[in-house]
Each structure stands twice: as structure tokens, then as C-alpha cells.
Scaffold this motif. Structure first.
Motif, mmCIF file in Angstrom:
data_model
loop_
_atom_site.group_PDB
_atom_site.id
_atom_site.type_symbol
_atom_site.label_atom_id
_atom_site.label_comp_id
_atom_site.label_asym_id
_atom_site.label_seq_id
_atom_site.Cartn_x
_atom_site.Cartn_y
_atom_site.Cartn_z
ATOM 1 N N GLU A 25 -64.053 -5.148 -83.427
ATOM 2 C CA GLU A 25 -63.803 -4.877 -84.831
ATOM 3 C C GLU A 25 -64.413 -5.953 -85.724
ATOM 4 O OE1 GLU A 25 -59.874 -3.656 -85.788
ATOM 5 O OE2 GLU A 25 -59.679 -2.511 -83.937
ATOM 6 N N LEU A 26 -65.331 -6.732 -85.179
ATOM 7 C CA LEU A 26 -65.983 -7.789 -85.947
ATOM 8 C C LEU A 26 -67.212 -7.202 -86.647
ATOM 9 C CD1 LEU A 26 -65.853 -10.880 -86.439
ATOM 10 C CD2 LEU A 26 -67.469 -11.112 -84.562
ATOM 11 N N PRO A 27 -67.148 -7.001 -87.944
ATOM 12 C CA PRO A 27 -68.283 -6.414 -88.665
ATOM 13 C C PRO A 27 -69.508 -7.335 -88.637
ATOM 14 C CG PRO A 27 -66.280 -6.363 -90.008
ATOM 15 C CD PRO A 27 -66.002 -7.230 -88.818
ATOM 16 N N ALA A 28 -70.674 -6.729 -88.701
ATOM 17 C CA ALA A 28 -71.922 -7.491 -88.725
ATOM 18 C C ALA A 28 -71.896 -8.457 -89.910
ATOM 19 C CB ALA A 28 -73.105 -6.547 -88.835
ATOM 20 N N GLY A 29 -72.401 -9.660 -89.712
ATOM 21 C CA GLY A 29 -72.455 -10.663 -90.767
ATOM 22 C C GLY A 29 -71.144 -11.396 -90.992
ATOM 23 N N SER A 33 -63.608 -17.390 -86.369
ATOM 24 C CA SER A 33 -63.195 -18.537 -85.565
ATOM 25 C C SER A 33 -63.216 -18.066 -84.120
ATOM 26 C CB SER A 33 -61.794 -19.023 -85.965
ATOM 27 O OG SER A 33 -60.834 -18.019 -85.727
ATOM 28 N N LEU A 34 -63.072 -18.988 -83.202
ATOM 29 C CA LEU A 34 -63.029 -18.661 -81.778
ATOM 30 C C LEU A 34 -61.721 -19.158 -81.197
ATOM 31 C CD1 LEU A 34 -66.707 -19.585 -80.860
ATOM 32 C CD2 LEU A 34 -65.696 -17.292 -80.799
ATOM 33 N N MET A 35 -61.101 -18.300 -80.404
ATOM 34 C CA MET A 35 -59.819 -18.604 -79.783
ATOM 35 C C MET A 35 -59.986 -18.494 -78.270
ATOM 36 S SD MET A 35 -56.217 -16.565 -80.288
ATOM 37 C CE MET A 35 -56.992 -14.985 -80.021
ATOM 38 N N GLU A 177 -62.003 -12.668 -86.883
ATOM 39 C CA GLU A 177 -62.655 -12.645 -88.193
ATOM 40 C C GLU A 177 -61.914 -13.526 -89.201
ATOM 41 O OE1 GLU A 177 -64.467 -9.575 -91.507
ATOM 42 O OE2 GLU A 177 -63.053 -8.805 -90.030
ATOM 43 N N VAL A 178 -62.694 -14.304 -89.958
ATOM 44 C CA VAL A 178 -62.166 -15.145 -91.034
ATOM 45 C C VAL A 178 -62.629 -14.509 -92.339
ATOM 46 C CG1 VAL A 178 -62.186 -17.433 -92.080
ATOM 47 C CG2 VAL A 178 -62.245 -17.204 -89.586
#
Length: 188
Positions: A25-29, A33-35, A177-178
Motif C-alpha cells: 500500500e506504499l504509493p509511488a513517490g 520509515s523502516l521498521m 508510509e510517512v
């Protein structure tokens, strides 16, 4: 008898369909953050931090210069296969990995016009259908007893204990996503 077999086959196919991965669900651009994901470990759900040209987990203070208060974790973005630390400035900080025999999976970052180390890989970063980041399919290792009691991060280069570290753990790096990223310049 045949009806029972068909019913069992239909139920099996329905349960298998529930296991099919959903698209990330991470949109392009996106900025993210990373977990770390490693169940029943001290680093499960730890966020990635950046300082001194390296990446860490459970780092108490990343000493970044941010537009507002340092959030305590690094924010990243992908651009044409490259992985970058997010900053609103024109001087990008790019993540590299050295999977050579000398580097053993060393992860770090360079700033602006600074040349990458000799065997550094800058491209090949991808987010899979589960939302996990990898370098051409290679996962991450986290090794304890680094600066400020943190865990150093490495890319898996087939070396279980890179650079003489011990008790390293394989981890997944899940993107989160941030939506309102904080621009930071991380120390080198």
C-alpha cells in the motif's frame, strides 16, 4: 464420495486465496520509515535510524539536524532504484551496500558529490508485495552491541556475522508510509 472431494477442494482453494499476498500500500513517490520485523527479538518493531554514515536499530539519539524536532527515526524514499534519506535540501544522502568480500554487507550512506566506496551498490532497492524493502531480494541483518547500545544494520551478503560481529539476526525491513515527513540532514 465425489461430492466430499469436490467440497474439500473448493474449501482448500478458498483458504489458499486468503494467503495470496496483497499489493503493497506504499504509493509511488512516498516517503517512508523502516521498521524491523523479527518476532520474539529485541529488535522486533524497532525503527531504522541514521547517523555517522551508517544505519542502526534502537539508537537512542541519531543526532540529525531537522527542520523541526528530530523524530528519532530516519525517513527514506526510492528514486529510480536508489534509496535515499529524506531531506528537503538539494544535497541528497544516498544509501549504499557493499556485498563484496571486504564489505560483507556494509550499509551506509553518502552525501551529495561524495563518491561511493569502491564496491558500493547504489541501485536495486525494491519494495515487495508485502511492503518489505530489499536490495535485489537480499534482506537485512541486525547485529547487537553497536554505538549507544544500538544494533548495526547490514545487508545479507551470505556472511552470518559480518565484520566480526556476533549474535546477528536476519530481519525484514517493513516500509511504513510517512504522510508528513520531517526533513533531516544526517551526520556523516
Amino acid at each position: 464420495m465425489q461430492f466430499k472431494a469436490l467440497t474439500a477442494a473448493a474449501l482448500l482453494s478458498l483458504s489458499s486465496a486468503a494467503c495470496v499476498p496483497r499489493p503493497s500500500e506504499l504509493p509511488a513517490g512516498s516517503r517512508f520509515s523502516l521498521m524491523a520485523l523479527r518476532s520474539a527479538s529485541p529488535v522486533h518493531f524497532a525503527t531504522f535510524s541514521a547517523t555517522k554514515s551508517s544505519l542502526f536499530l534502537n539508537l537512542p539519539d541519531q543526532d540529525a539536524t531537522c527542520d523541526v524536532e528530530d523524530p528519532g527515526y530516519a525517513t527514506f524514499y526510492l528514486n529510480e532504484g536508489g534509496l535515499y534519506l529524506y531531506a528537503a535540501s538539494a544535497t541528497p544522502q544516498q544509501i549504499y551496500a557493499d556485498r563484496s568480500g571486504m564489505g560483507q554487507g556494509k550499509l551506509g550512506y553518502i552525501t551529495g558529490a561524495q563518491p561511493p566506496p569502491r564496491n558500493a551498490e547504489l541501485d536495486g532497492w525494491v519494495v515487495d508485495e508485502y511492503g518489505n524493502l530489499s536490495l535485489d531480494g537480499a534482506g537485512f541483518l541486525a547485529c547487537p552491541d553497536s554505538i549507544q547500545g544500538s544494533w548495526s544494520l547490514w545487508i545479507d551478503a551470505g556472511v552470518e556475522q559480518p565484520a566480526g560481529n556476533s549474535d546477528c539476526l536476519g530481519i525484514s525491513a517493513r516500509t511504513v508510509e510517512v504522510t508528513d515527513p520531517i526533513s533531516c540532514q544526517y551526520t556523516s
